[in-house]
Structure formats: C-alpha cells, structure tokens
Write a protein that holds these residues in place. Structure first.
Motif, PDB file in Angstrom:
ATOM      1  N   ILE A  61       0.764  -1.278   0.141  1.00 12.86           N
ATOM      2  CA  ILE A  61       0.024  -0.063   0.019  1.00 12.86           C
ATOM      3  C   ILE A  61       0.840   1.335  -0.118  1.00 12.86           C
TER       4      ILE A  61
ATOM      5  N   PHE B  86      -8.580   4.846   2.583  1.00 18.00           N
ATOM      6  CA  PHE B  86      -8.515   6.138   3.340  1.00 18.00           C
ATOM      7  C   PHE B  86      -7.464   5.775   4.405  1.00 18.00           C
TER       8      PHE B  86
ATOM      9  N   ASP C 279      -6.321   7.715   7.852  1.00 17.98           N
ATOM     10  CA  ASP C 279      -6.721   8.621   9.228  1.00 17.98           C
ATOM     11  C   ASP C 279      -5.405   8.846   9.617  1.00 17.98           C
TER      12      ASP C 279
ATOM     13  N   ILE D  23      -8.291   2.272   6.108  1.00 18.29           N
ATOM     14  CA  ILE D  23      -9.577   1.889   5.989  1.00 18.29           C
ATOM     15  C   ILE D  23      -9.811   1.618   4.567  1.00 18.29           C
ATOM     16  N   ASP D  24     -10.408   0.567   4.088  1.00 16.97           N
ATOM     17  CA  ASP D  24     -10.519   0.116   2.879  1.00 16.97           C
ATOM     18  C   ASP D  24     -11.742   0.791   2.239  1.00 16.97           C
ATOM     19  N   LEU D  25     -11.562   1.201   1.174  1.00 12.28           N
ATOM     20  CA  LEU D  25     -12.709   2.091   0.223  1.00 12.28           C
ATOM     21  C   LEU D  25     -12.669   1.129  -1.021  1.00 12.28           C
TER      22      LEU D  25
ATOM     23  N   ASP E 259     -16.983   2.844  -3.781  1.00 16.30           N
ATOM     24  CA  ASP E 259     -16.955   4.145  -3.268  1.00 16.30           C
ATOM     25  C   ASP E 259     -16.365   5.328  -3.742  1.00 16.30           C
ATOM     26  N   VAL E 260     -15.575   4.824  -4.912  1.00 18.76           N
ATOM     27  CA  VAL E 260     -14.847   5.804  -5.921  1.00 18.76           C
ATOM     28  C   VAL E 260     -15.328   5.631  -7.360  1.00 18.76           C
ATOM     29  N   GLY E 261     -15.554   6.762  -7.866  1.00 14.92           N
ATOM     30  CA  GLY E 261     -15.944   6.509  -9.362  1.00 14.92           C
ATOM     31  C   GLY E 261     -15.079   6.260  -9.976  1.00 14.92           C
TER      32      GLY E 261
ATOM     33  N   GLU F 254      -3.854   3.607  -7.800  1.00 14.69           N
ATOM     34  CA  GLU F 254      -4.009   3.492  -6.542  1.00 14.69           C
ATOM     35  C   GLU F 254      -4.450   5.084  -5.793  1.00 14.69           C
ATOM     36  N   VAL F 255      -5.509   5.052  -5.222  1.00 15.41           N
ATOM     37  CA  VAL F 255      -5.974   6.310  -4.845  1.00 15.41           C
ATOM     38  C   VAL F 255      -5.713   6.120  -3.207  1.00 15.41           C
ATOM     39  N   LEU F 256      -5.286   7.271  -2.513  1.00 14.64           N
ATOM     40  CA  LEU F 256      -5.093   7.393  -1.199  1.00 14.64           C
ATOM     41  C   LEU F 256      -5.824   8.617  -0.794  1.00 14.64           C
ATOM     42  N   VAL F 257      -6.689   8.434   0.249  1.00  9.72           N
ATOM     43  CA  VAL F 257      -7.575   9.500   0.640  1.00  9.72           C
ATOM     44  C   VAL F 257      -7.030  10.025   2.072  1.00  9.72           C
ATOM     45  N   LYS F 258      -6.304  11.005   2.364  1.00 10.49           N
ATOM     46  CA  LYS F 258      -5.976  11.291   3.743  1.00 10.49           C
ATOM     47  C   LYS F 258      -7.346  11.820   4.396  1.00 10.49           C
ATOM     48  N   LEU F 259      -7.258  11.587   5.577  1.00  4.43           N
ATOM     49  CA  LEU F 259      -8.427  12.055   6.398  1.00  4.43           C
ATOM     50  C   LEU F 259      -7.796  12.793   7.824  1.00  4.43           C
TER      51      LEU F 259
ATOM     52  N   ASN G 215     -14.354  11.085  -7.309  1.00  2.00           N
ATOM     53  CA  ASN G 215     -15.604  11.128  -6.189  1.00  2.00           C
ATOM     54  C   ASN G 215     -15.562  10.545  -5.410  1.00  2.00           C
TER      55      ASN G 215
ATOM     56  N   LYS H  18     -12.706  14.594   8.038  1.00  2.00           N
ATOM     57  CA  LYS H  18     -12.785  15.247   6.724  1.00  2.00           C
ATOM     58  C   LYS H  18     -11.599  15.040   5.686  1.00  2.00           C
TER      59      LYS H  18
ATOM     60  N   SER I  89      -6.685  15.398   1.579  1.00  2.00           N
ATOM     61  CA  SER I  89      -6.282  15.113   0.171  1.00  2.00           C
ATOM     62  C   SER I  89      -6.611  13.763  -0.534  1.00  2.00           C
TER      63      SER I  89
ATOM     64  N   GLU J  68      -5.051  11.552  -3.450  1.00  2.00           N
ATOM     65  CA  GLU J  68      -3.747  11.272  -4.275  1.00  2.00           C
ATOM     66  C   GLU J  68      -4.037  10.032  -5.128  1.00  2.00           C
TER      67      GLU J  68
END
Lengths: 132, 132
Positions: free
Chosen positions: A72, A91, A93, A100-102, A106-108, A125-130, B111, B120, B123, B125
């Motif tokens: 990852i 995600f 955190d 956390i799995d997305l 959950d992602v277009g 791969e998309v990493l969304v920081k929270l 999205n 929230k 970012s 990426e």
DNA sequence: ACACTTTTTTAGAATCATTATAAACTACAA
DNA sequence: TTGTAGTTTATAATGATTCTAAAAAAGTGT
C-alpha cells in the motif's frame, strides 16, 4: 496441501514456516492490512511458533512480486501490505494512523488520459488522507 | 527578503541556510520532485555551500507541515517530496524508479462517495504504477 | 556596541526498518 | 540413502531518519 500451489507459483518450496505464514495470511474470509512486524506477532499468537523475521520478509516479498499481496503506497516508517489484491483504494486516518478500505464502488471510475510511450499501467491506487 | 514570509509562516526564522534552501526549492518556474539527499546535493552545487542534513530535514518538514511542500505517497526507501502543492497526481515508472507528473486534467474528477464520521478529507492522491 | 538569552546549525551518535550473511537444517530427486 | 540445492535462523550490516549537545548566530534590551 492447501497453499502449495501459491508457494510454488511464487517460486518457493512449501516448507513448514511458509505454510504457517499462508495460514495466517490467507485462511480467512476477511482481507486485512499489516506490517511485517504485525504479521510476525500474529503468526506467533496463532501458531505458537516463532518464525524469524528474515523468513517473513522473504515470503511476503515473493508473494508481493507474484501479486498475491499488495504493497500500500503510503508514507509511513513501516511498509504496509494488503491481502486484498483486488482493485480498491484506501482512506488513511492521519491522526490514528489507520488504514480503512475504500470499496471500488465508493470511488467513481478513474480514467487516466495521459499515455507514456512503451509503458503500460500496472495499477491505479487512490489514497485519501483524513483529518479531524 | 523574498522568502522571509514563507519561513515565518512555517514557524522558522529566516537564517542564511534556510534562505538558501528556499532559493533551491522555490526560485524556479518548474516544480520538481526530490528526496532529502538529492536536495542536499542540489544545494551544494547551486550555492557552493554545504548545509547539514539535519537542517535540511528540519526545514523541509516545517514546509511540509505548512503545506509549502507535499510528500508523495510511494513505497520507496527514501521519502519523496514535491514542490508542486497543487492538487495533482503521479505516474511511477517502476523500472526506472522515476516519478512523472499527471496533470489534474489527465485524470477525470474523483468522487469519494464514502464518508467517515467526524473526519474530513485532507487530500486525494492517485498513484499510477507503470511497467513495460 | 555590549552583554545576555534564545534559537539554530552542525557533526556525529542513536534508532529503527530492512537487507545481507553464513552456518545449520530441510526438501527432494537420483 | 545420499547429495545438492534451497531454506531458516540469529545476528550483523546498511541506510534513512531522528536525536543530541556543543558551538555559532540571531534577537533583545541597555
């Protein structure tokens, strides 16, 4: 044996240690994230058997190369792996330092329009920081 | 001085060393990717002046915290930073171990449908790994 | 300019994840 | 079996990053 093929495919002989690592990694419905150290602890607990770190590193890396595990991409001092090798995202955190799995749903859909000559896309791969 | 404000905003006094680091990082039209070691080398070349690694680490981290630099999430032994702090993404050429910018327009809008309670999004990426 | 406090820089030491090593052990084919 | 090629292991080596403490520089009041 249940995991012999997976090991052979990865260029590894089915030894006692490697089969135990397989049990912990793959003998479960739920996929999970782990670091090498977490995995070593888990093995010790689940099998009452200590496997040396070097062996764990070797086996995990062979599986990763073959696609049975995924790294990852995240900036952390330790490398995180995922037993979920389907196309999905995460995600992270920042405060709790937890992944956390997305689900893919959950992602277009992600459309990479740019092309690089002679290269093909291996993964997206998309990493969304929270944050709070 | 040109970069004083950037430094003060990051909680740092404008010292000779820090201003030199700023010159190398920000006195250019092109943005770029770097590791701490690459940055140290670049400073030595561009300014004929050796700045200690500790100072480079401190300054880069302060800028990162403040948002003047971005860490690029990638699994590599060294941490990569980016002077391009706009919302954009990366190709990573696995064979050559090289990062390539992906303009935001090269990737369709992303999205994120899932929400996590009380958190929230800081970012989003995307890392696209390339193979031959 | 001077004395004094606080911050910064620096080289080198400490830390920690990962990789390499080499000796003892094991799988497996002949 | 027996040999050999692959494996496991503890431990050492490596390398990026962080820590430390002493010297240097910057800031402050006089």
């Amino acid at each position: 044996m249940k995991y012999t093929e997976k090991l052979r495919n990865s260029g590894l002989r089915p030894t006692k240690q490697r089969l135990q690592i397989c049990e912990v990694l793959f003998n479960t419905d739920k996929t999970f994230h782990f670091t090498i150290n977490e995995l070593e602890q888990k093995i010790k607990k689940q099998t009452n058997n200590k496997i040396s770190l070097a062996t764990v590193y070797n086996t995990v890396h062979a599986f990763e190369k073959k696609g049975y595990l995924k790294q990852i991409p995240i900036n952390s001092s330790e490398t995180y792996f995922d037993t979920n090798v389907t196309d999905h995202h995460h995600f992270y955190d920042l405060k709790e330092e937890k992944l956390i799995d997305l689900e893919n749903s959950d992602v277009g859909p992600i459309n990479i329009l740019k092309k690089i000559n002679g290269k093909k896309i291996k993964s997206v791969e998309v990493l969304v920081k929270l944050e709070d």
